[in-house]
Design an enzyme around this catalytic site. Structure first.
Site, mmCIF file in Angstrom:
data_model
loop_
_atom_site.group_PDB
_atom_site.id
_atom_site.type_symbol
_atom_site.label_atom_id
_atom_site.label_comp_id
_atom_site.label_asym_id
_atom_site.label_seq_id
_atom_site.Cartn_x
_atom_site.Cartn_y
_atom_site.Cartn_z
ATOM 1 N N HIS A 104 9.508 4.093 12.957
ATOM 2 C CA HIS A 104 8.658 2.777 12.434
ATOM 3 C C HIS A 104 8.716 2.628 10.769
ATOM 4 O O HIS A 104 8.961 1.457 10.447
ATOM 5 C CB HIS A 104 7.099 3.189 12.700
ATOM 6 C CG HIS A 104 6.168 1.983 12.410
ATOM 7 N ND1 HIS A 104 6.248 0.978 12.815
ATOM 8 C CD2 HIS A 104 4.958 2.307 11.490
ATOM 9 C CE1 HIS A 104 5.305 0.254 12.223
ATOM 10 N NE2 HIS A 104 4.418 1.036 11.440
ATOM 11 N N ARG A 139 3.427 8.712 5.436
ATOM 12 C CA ARG A 139 2.716 7.639 4.892
ATOM 13 C C ARG A 139 1.237 7.744 5.621
ATOM 14 O O ARG A 139 1.210 7.635 6.612
ATOM 15 C CB ARG A 139 3.629 6.111 5.267
ATOM 16 C CG ARG A 139 2.660 5.133 4.812
ATOM 17 C CD ARG A 139 3.589 3.728 5.135
ATOM 18 N NE ARG A 139 3.544 3.752 6.696
ATOM 19 C CZ ARG A 139 3.240 2.840 7.294
ATOM 20 N NH1 ARG A 139 2.894 1.576 6.812
ATOM 21 N NH2 ARG A 139 3.383 2.438 8.833
ATOM 22 N N ARG A 141 -0.943 9.957 12.255
ATOM 23 C CA ARG A 141 0.241 9.407 13.026
ATOM 24 C C ARG A 141 1.271 10.650 13.470
ATOM 25 O O ARG A 141 1.674 10.630 14.687
ATOM 26 C CB ARG A 141 1.085 8.552 12.277
ATOM 27 C CG ARG A 141 0.500 7.004 12.199
ATOM 28 C CD ARG A 141 1.140 6.220 11.501
ATOM 29 N NE ARG A 141 0.531 4.682 11.517
ATOM 30 C CZ ARG A 141 0.920 3.696 10.945
ATOM 31 N NH1 ARG A 141 2.132 3.731 10.562
ATOM 32 N NH2 ARG A 141 -0.093 2.734 10.832
ATOM 33 N N ASP A 183 20.371 -1.027 5.009
ATOM 34 C CA ASP A 183 21.512 -1.589 4.305
ATOM 35 C C ASP A 183 21.340 -1.155 2.516
ATOM 36 O O ASP A 183 22.352 -0.707 2.043
ATOM 37 C CB ASP A 183 21.751 -2.910 4.252
ATOM 38 C CG ASP A 183 22.266 -3.509 5.631
ATOM 39 O OD1 ASP A 183 22.804 -2.561 6.307
ATOM 40 O OD2 ASP A 183 22.401 -4.567 6.048
ATOM 41 N N GLU A 220 -8.603 2.724 9.712
ATOM 42 C CA GLU A 220 -7.294 3.356 10.520
ATOM 43 C C GLU A 220 -7.340 4.703 10.442
ATOM 44 O O GLU A 220 -7.859 5.326 9.469
ATOM 45 C CB GLU A 220 -6.106 2.467 10.076
ATOM 46 C CG GLU A 220 -5.837 1.046 10.303
ATOM 47 C CD GLU A 220 -4.619 0.594 10.026
ATOM 48 O OE1 GLU A 220 -3.757 1.071 9.118
ATOM 49 O OE2 GLU A 220 -4.663 -0.703 10.241
ATOM 50 N N GLY A 261 -1.781 -4.520 11.360
ATOM 51 C CA GLY A 261 -2.893 -3.798 10.940
ATOM 52 C C GLY A 261 -3.630 -4.372 9.743
ATOM 53 O O GLY A 261 -4.572 -4.801 9.542
ATOM 54 N N GLY A 262 -2.910 -4.154 8.591
ATOM 55 C CA GLY A 262 -3.026 -4.717 7.277
ATOM 56 C C GLY A 262 -2.835 -4.037 6.034
ATOM 57 O O GLY A 262 -1.891 -3.556 6.067
ATOM 58 N N ALA A 309 4.100 -6.835 10.358
ATOM 59 C CA ALA A 309 2.930 -5.996 10.036
ATOM 60 C C ALA A 309 1.522 -6.595 10.724
ATOM 61 O O ALA A 309 1.222 -7.755 10.551
ATOM 62 C CB ALA A 309 2.814 -5.796 8.460
HETATM 63 C C1 LIG Z 1 5.804 -3.694 13.617
HETATM 64 C C2 LIG Z 1 5.452 -3.034 12.060
HETATM 65 C C3 LIG Z 1 4.056 -3.243 11.850
HETATM 66 C C4 LIG Z 1 3.697 -2.750 10.583
HETATM 67 N N1 LIG Z 1 2.256 -2.717 10.062
HETATM 68 C C5 LIG Z 1 1.928 -2.518 8.970
HETATM 69 C C6 LIG Z 1 0.498 -2.676 8.453
HETATM 70 O O1 LIG Z 1 -0.195 -2.898 9.288
HETATM 71 N N2 LIG Z 1 0.452 -2.230 7.144
HETATM 72 C C7 LIG Z 1 1.169 -1.861 6.328
HETATM 73 O O2 LIG Z 1 0.951 -1.424 5.053
HETATM 74 N N3 LIG Z 1 2.669 -1.768 6.763
HETATM 75 C C8 LIG Z 1 3.107 -2.156 7.870
HETATM 76 N N4 LIG Z 1 4.196 -2.072 8.305
HETATM 77 C C9 LIG Z 1 5.353 -1.682 7.457
HETATM 78 C C10 LIG Z 1 5.501 -2.790 6.394
HETATM 79 O O3 LIG Z 1 5.526 -4.246 7.065
HETATM 80 C C11 LIG Z 1 6.875 -2.828 5.555
HETATM 81 O O4 LIG Z 1 6.842 -1.418 4.979
HETATM 82 C C12 LIG Z 1 6.828 -3.758 4.623
HETATM 83 O O5 LIG Z 1 6.633 -4.920 5.220
HETATM 84 C C13 LIG Z 1 8.171 -3.931 3.963
HETATM 85 O O6 LIG Z 1 8.355 -5.049 3.178
HETATM 86 P P1 LIG Z 1 9.971 -5.168 2.456
HETATM 87 O O7 LIG Z 1 9.514 -6.103 1.462
HETATM 88 O O8 LIG Z 1 10.188 -3.900 1.668
HETATM 89 O O9 LIG Z 1 10.986 -5.433 3.397
HETATM 90 P P2 LIG Z 1 11.327 -6.369 4.761
HETATM 91 O O10 LIG Z 1 9.744 -6.897 4.982
HETATM 92 O O11 LIG Z 1 11.720 -5.598 5.905
HETATM 93 O O12 LIG Z 1 12.304 -7.202 4.197
HETATM 94 C C14 LIG Z 1 13.548 -6.919 4.043
HETATM 95 C C15 LIG Z 1 14.483 -8.120 3.667
HETATM 96 O O13 LIG Z 1 15.610 -7.676 3.166
HETATM 97 C C16 LIG Z 1 16.541 -8.382 3.714
HETATM 98 N N5 LIG Z 1 17.833 -7.426 3.898
HETATM 99 C C17 LIG Z 1 18.028 -6.383 4.668
HETATM 100 N N6 LIG Z 1 19.458 -5.799 4.350
HETATM 101 C C18 LIG Z 1 20.053 -6.911 3.702
HETATM 102 C C19 LIG Z 1 21.452 -7.101 3.266
HETATM 103 N N7 LIG Z 1 22.416 -6.144 3.528
HETATM 104 N N8 LIG Z 1 21.631 -8.163 2.492
HETATM 105 C C20 LIG Z 1 20.794 -9.124 2.320
HETATM 106 N N9 LIG Z 1 19.345 -9.019 2.604
HETATM 107 C C21 LIG Z 1 19.102 -7.911 3.374
HETATM 108 C C22 LIG Z 1 16.089 -8.720 5.019
HETATM 109 O O14 LIG Z 1 16.782 -9.885 5.569
HETATM 110 C C23 LIG Z 1 14.643 -9.014 4.863
HETATM 111 O O15 LIG Z 1 14.670 -10.303 4.060
HETATM 112 C C24 LIG Z 1 4.693 -2.483 9.478
HETATM 113 C C25 LIG Z 1 6.046 -2.337 10.116
HETATM 114 C C26 LIG Z 1 6.396 -2.730 11.291
HETATM 115 C C27 LIG Z 1 7.767 -2.838 11.656
#
Ligand SMILES: Cc1cc2nc3c(=O)[nH]c(=O)nc-3n(C[C@H](O)[C@H](O)[C@H](O)COP(=O)(O)OP(=O)(O)OC[C@H]3O[C@@H](n4cnc5c(N)ncnc54)[C@H](O)[C@@H]3O)c2cc1C
Length: 551
Positions: A366, A401, A305, A237, A138, A67-68, A65
């Protein structure tokens, strides 16, 4: 830093492997910002926690991530403004109570993150709430509201949270664990989640992990599409696992395609050009230098977006070019380098100096707006099973979103899950022995190949612009793949990790296409040529697995 973290993981791994049938208070599947925030909040309440992550290091979307994180912190801003911007982006489908919870919990959540050591970029211009944060603008936000850590916000959040997790005695951490399925038992007439069946990614050994409560925090599903900004772990998953347990998925037809990922065919991993670059004054141009967003939307390059992604795709088709451009060269070079050091360096690696040259961009899958259906306390309909972060459908995003609302949602609803768990603790239970089947970790090249074909199909048939015919064609192909998958799963000794991952991908893709076919209107991110208008009533559609591919 990484070495310290790996050492920590090694010690915690040994502790668990020596005694498999520990009953944890909470099992957290996923170590992104949502999983780690939940773990820290739980540990502070004295609960025992086990976190699992799929890869050899936490490598979900959180790390990427840029942007913020959106929150109300300026005197010029208000909860009402943040709410109305979120509802506007969500195109009539946001759950209003959830949006109010999200926005109103923002400032306290930021304070918690700061307390856990997250260092947001500060400015001396905005004196807010005693913490002088620098705020970015943004797309879709009506004022500057985005807290950030330069252009590496996710990395900074993960750094601080992992460091904090390392200090907590109540938190154990296991890497390389692929969660195969949830363990569901009957308590009276109700279903309860008792933990999960986990496969060691290196040995293929299956084990059962038991917990009084389980939180799915497995992130998004961008990897179901060919072009994506998401890392390998974001394969959806958690959605497949929950659906096999009988939980509904909601709003999964709404995949947000980010309009601007770097177009650099030689790059192995795709790279995002943050929305903040458009907020900073970046202008979208075609190869002839025309500002093609003029006349498309009053906010032009800063339009929401979905509108920008579709306009870029249309312009690519019209001009026959593989990309469009984002031009930030009118801004002083010094400011560009200060605000976007990571983007500047990455582009320079591919031969583009963004202070002097236009950035080539294409849209990519995304963010998954829908997911596992939860209530305002992150509870699923199965007792003891929670979901938070990108895997969950809280309803805050509706049909689209608002930028930078997802990091906030991940932490706000992770904290609410833990609050609920500590308020209503599930009773102790004696883990029932279940049959476990080890699998092979080698081989399965065929399924890897088929998964790539599936991702191509999703891009072509369930992409930025859809038609009923293309979706139906996609569904026909899914049915063939489902049959092949089922046959392979039934053959003794055929189970490989790649086959299990393929099964998840097939199930998710099928449910996404079915939901897309159910929605006979164009709304938010779901643009279907046969139904160009928005229908009068806003409805959520739930997806279920009709014939779970269990064996
Ligand atoms: C390039 C990019 C830029 C972004 N920029 C922004 C931003 O600026 N601001 C914003 O608000 N959002 C942004 N987002 C979105 C945001 O980053 C995500 O929505 C958020 O970080 C999701 O967090 P999470 O904890 O749900 O999942 P994640 O951080 O995706 O973590 C998922 C975890 O689950 C684990 N996992 C998955 N499947 C399994 C399995 N079968 N068994 C065991 N473990 C598993 C993975 O290993 C990982 O540890 C961005 C996303 C991307 C890709």
């Amino acid at each position: 830093m990484l070495a310290v973290f790996l050492l920590f993981c090694y010690h915690t791994c040994r502790k668990i492997l020596d005694s498999e049938e520990v009953l944890y208070d909470i099992l957290i599947i996923g170590a992104g910002v949502s999983g780690l925030s939940a773990a820290l909040a739980a540990a502070e309440k004295g609960l025992s926690v086990l976190i699992l992550t799929k890869g050899s290091r936490p490598d979900g979307s959180s790390n990427y991530a840029q942007g913020g994180i959106a929150t109300v912190s300026s005197p010029k801003d208000s909860f009402q403004l943040h709410i109305s911007d979120t509802l506007e982006a969500g195109d009539g489908l946001c759950k209003k109570e959830q949006v109010a919870i999200l926005t109103k919990n923002g400032p306290a959540t930021i304070r918690k993150l700061v307390e856990w050591g997250v260092q947001f970029t500060v400015s001396h211009k905005n004196e807010t709430d005693g913490i002088p944060f620098d705020l970015h603008l943004e797309g879709g936000h009506s004022c500057k509201r985005i807290l950030h850590a330069a252009d590496l916000t996710g990395k900074e959040m993960m750094r601080a949270l992992l460091l904090q997790v390392k200090k907590e005695k109540n938190i154990e951490f296991l890497e390389n664990r692929f969660v195969r399925d949830l363990i569901i038992s009957k308590r009276g007439s109700a279903s309860h989640c008792d933990g999960a069946v986990v496969i060691h990614q290196k040995s293929g050994k299956a084990s059962a992990i038991y917990a009084k409560s389980t939180i799915l925090a497995t992130g998004g599903a961008g990897r179901l599409w060919l072009h994506t900004t998401n890392p390998a772990d974001s394969a959806g998953d958690g959605m497949a696992v929950a659906a096999r347990a009988g939980v509904a998925l909601q709003d999964i037809e709404f995949m947000q395609f980010h309009p601007t990922s770097l177009y650099a065919p030689a790059l192995k991993k795709s790279f995002l050009i943050s929305e903040a670059v458009r907020g900073f004054g970046g202008i979208l141009k075609n190869h002839a230098g025309e500002e093609f967003m003029n006349g498309v939307h009053p906010l032009r390059s800063l339009a929401p977006r979905d509108i920008v992604a579709r306009a870029i795709q249309r312009e690519m088709v019209r001009t026959g070019k593989p990309n469009m451009f984002l031009d930030i060269t009118a801004k002083p070079a010094k400011d560009i380098k200060t605000h976007f050091p990571n983007i500047f360096a990455k582009c320079l690696e591919t031969g583009i100096d963004i202070t002097r040259e236009w950035i080539p961009v294409v849209p990519s899958a995304h963010y998954m707006c829908g997911g596992v259906l939860v209530d305002s306390w992150s509870r699923t309909r199965i007792s003891g099973l929670y979901a938070c972060g990108e895997v969950a459908a809280t309803g805050v995003h509706g049909a689209n979103r608002l930028a930078s609302n997802s990091l906030l949602e991940s932490v706000v609803f992770a904290l609410r899950a833990v609050k609920d768990i500590s308020k209503h603790p599930a009773p102790d239970f004696i883990p029932q022995k279940i049959t476990l089947e080890d699998i092979s970790v080698s081989g399965g090249e065929l399924w890897k190949k088929k998964k790539n074909e599936l991702r191509k199909m999703m891009w072509e048939h369930c992409g930025i612009v859809r038609t009923t015919k293309s979706l139906e064609t996609g569904l026909e192909q899914i049915k063939v793949l489902e049959k092949q998958c089922l046959e392979a799963l039934r053959k003794p000794g055929q189970k490989t990790l790649t086959l299990l991952e393929f099964q998840n991908a097939v199930q998710n893709s099928g449910m996404i296409i079915e939901n897309a076919l159910r929605r006979k209107e164009s709304r938010g991110l779901h643009c279907i040529i046969n139904y160009p208008n928005r229908s009068k009533t806003a409805k959520h559609y739930n997806a279920f697995l009709k014939a779970p591919l269990k064996k």
